[in-house]
Design a protein around this motif. Structure first.
Motif, mmCIF file in Angstrom:
data_model
loop_
_atom_site.group_PDB
_atom_site.id
_atom_site.type_symbol
_atom_site.label_atom_id
_atom_site.label_comp_id
_atom_site.label_asym_id
_atom_site.label_seq_id
_atom_site.Cartn_x
_atom_site.Cartn_y
_atom_site.Cartn_z
ATOM 1 N N CYS A 46 -9.812 -7.534 -1.217
ATOM 2 C CA CYS A 46 -9.537 -6.381 -0.648
ATOM 3 C C CYS A 46 -10.894 -5.557 -0.419
ATOM 4 C CB CYS A 46 -8.433 -5.746 -1.055
ATOM 5 S SG CYS A 46 -6.850 -6.635 -1.002
ATOM 6 N N TYR A 67 -12.492 -2.056 0.642
ATOM 7 C CA TYR A 67 -12.223 -0.632 0.969
ATOM 8 C C TYR A 67 -13.439 0.072 1.550
ATOM 9 C CZ TYR A 67 -7.748 -1.329 -2.153
ATOM 10 O OH TYR A 67 -6.960 -1.859 -2.676
ATOM 11 N N MET A 111 -4.389 -1.484 -0.935
ATOM 12 C CA MET A 111 -4.495 -2.778 -0.317
ATOM 13 C C MET A 111 -4.187 -3.935 -1.062
ATOM 14 S SD MET A 111 -7.633 -4.209 2.322
ATOM 15 C CE MET A 111 -7.991 -2.489 2.479
ATOM 16 N N ASP A 112 -4.600 -4.133 -2.224
ATOM 17 C CA ASP A 112 -4.253 -5.284 -3.215
ATOM 18 C C ASP A 112 -2.700 -5.045 -3.377
ATOM 19 O OD1 ASP A 112 -7.021 -5.782 -5.167
ATOM 20 O OD2 ASP A 112 -6.987 -4.182 -3.862
ATOM 21 N N MET A 144 -1.058 -6.624 -0.218
ATOM 22 C CA MET A 144 -1.322 -8.052 -0.155
ATOM 23 C C MET A 144 -0.609 -9.098 -0.945
ATOM 24 S SD MET A 144 -3.435 -8.835 2.364
ATOM 25 C CE MET A 144 -2.974 -7.226 3.279
ATOM 26 N N ALA A 204 -4.096 -11.097 -4.134
ATOM 27 C CA ALA A 204 -5.440 -10.217 -4.272
ATOM 28 C C ALA A 204 -6.444 -10.447 -5.363
ATOM 29 C CB ALA A 204 -4.753 -8.699 -4.264
ATOM 30 N N ARG A 248 -15.291 -4.085 -4.167
ATOM 31 C CA ARG A 248 -14.434 -3.706 -3.304
ATOM 32 C C ARG A 248 -14.730 -2.366 -2.693
ATOM 33 N NH1 ARG A 248 -9.141 -3.464 -5.441
ATOM 34 N NH2 ARG A 248 -9.886 -5.518 -6.420
ATOM 35 N N PHE A 268 -6.362 -5.422 7.581
ATOM 36 C CA PHE A 268 -5.234 -5.768 6.837
ATOM 37 C C PHE A 268 -3.776 -5.661 7.644
ATOM 38 C CE2 PHE A 268 -5.396 -0.912 7.188
ATOM 39 C CZ PHE A 268 -3.926 -0.793 7.136
#
Length: 286
Positions: free
Chosen positions: A146, A148, A168-169, A172, A179, A185, A253
């Motif tokens: 992930c 960012y 985002m982790d 996922m 993740a 990241r 994503f």
């Protein structure tokens, strides 16, 4: 759930797959996006080095359009647009004198300063809620790095950490993917100088991709068009920089979320990527 929608320049041109996948996700989840009428460029990275007032006025006009449409929350997917609109919103809310100055530069519009700017990642994770997600096609067996970048978590807010973001982790993992611990990241990809100082961006991108590869990632997930170009379109040059064949698909994503929600992959712009995700998706059964 209804939001004003500011796609920005990238999502109507070079990053249409981001727009397509976001709209598909929102349709499945019942999130209404009302695209702003007559929106304008947020100023990208150029306005801030040209004229400080212009750098606030350009995004402020879009905020004023949202207010005029009766909406107080605006979603913008591009990390650069997100940063610019949030910066303008926060500055104008904090300084009434500045708001007057900006409004004086906005003929035909008056901004009250009551608009909250949100990234779709946070709309899904925070507003919609991961606990509500129904995932008919889990991404089992997929190891995701992930990414960012340096804009998605700025200006600082109460939702995620600029230094160690996790939204985002969490998304996922909710989709059934793994993740991976990804040390790079939030490191900059150099996307802002991709054209003017390509060698700098390629060197930075090479380090980011190599870190993901060494940590066992099958792909990189992100939410920024500029980062996507740097990591995807310039990946072959990054490979020469680090001396390693990377072959890492770079996916938004929203594309991964759409796949997990059962959206037809043919509608997600997956063929627009330079590094094809087709072999990976075939392995996963998509």
């Amino acid at each position: 759930m209804t939001y004003a929608y500011y796609p920005g320049c990238s999502l109507t041109s070079g990053s249409k797959e981001y727009d397509l996948s976001l709209r598909a996700v929102c349709e499945v989840l019942g999130i209404e996006l009302r695209e702003l009428e007559d929106w304008n460029c947020c100023g990208a990275i150029h306005a801030s080095v040209t004229d400080p007032l212009l750098a606030l006025t350009l995004p402020a006009r879009n905020l004023a359009l949202a207010e005029e449409q009766g909406l107080t929350e605006i979603v913008t997917p591009c990390s650069g647009c997100y940063k610019n609109l949030r910066t303008a919103s926060k500055a104008i809310q904090a300084d009434p004198a500045l708001r007057q100055e900006v409004n004086a530069a906005l003929p035909g519009h008056t901004l009250k300063g009551n608009v909250t700017v949100k990234h779709p990642l946070y709309v899904i994770v925070q507003d919609y809620g991961l606990e509500r997600l129904k995932v008919p096609r889990p991404l089992k067996g997929l190891r995701v790095a992930c990414y960012y970048g340096c804009w998605l978590t700025r200006p600082r807010d109460e939702f995620d950490s600029p230094e160690n973001p996790q939204a985002m982790d969490r998304l996922m993992r909710a989709l059934g993917a793994e993740a991976i611990p990804y040390s790079a990241r939030t490191q900059c990809c150099g996307g802002a100088v991709l054209l003017s100082h390509t060698h700098v961006s390629v060197k930075l991108t090479g380090k980011l991709l190599l870190a993901a590869k060494e940590e066992g990632a099958d792909c990189v997930a992100l939410g920024c068009p500029m980062c996507q170009v740097a990591l995807d379109a310039y990946q072959s040059r990054a490979e020469r920089e680090v001396g390693v064949q990377l072959d890492l698909p770079i996916l938004y994503f929203t594309q991964l979320l759409a796949l997990a929600l059962g959206v037809d992959k043919r509608s997600l712009g997956l063929r627009r990527h330079i590094v094809s995700p087709a072999p990976l998706l075939e392995r996963l059964g998509f």
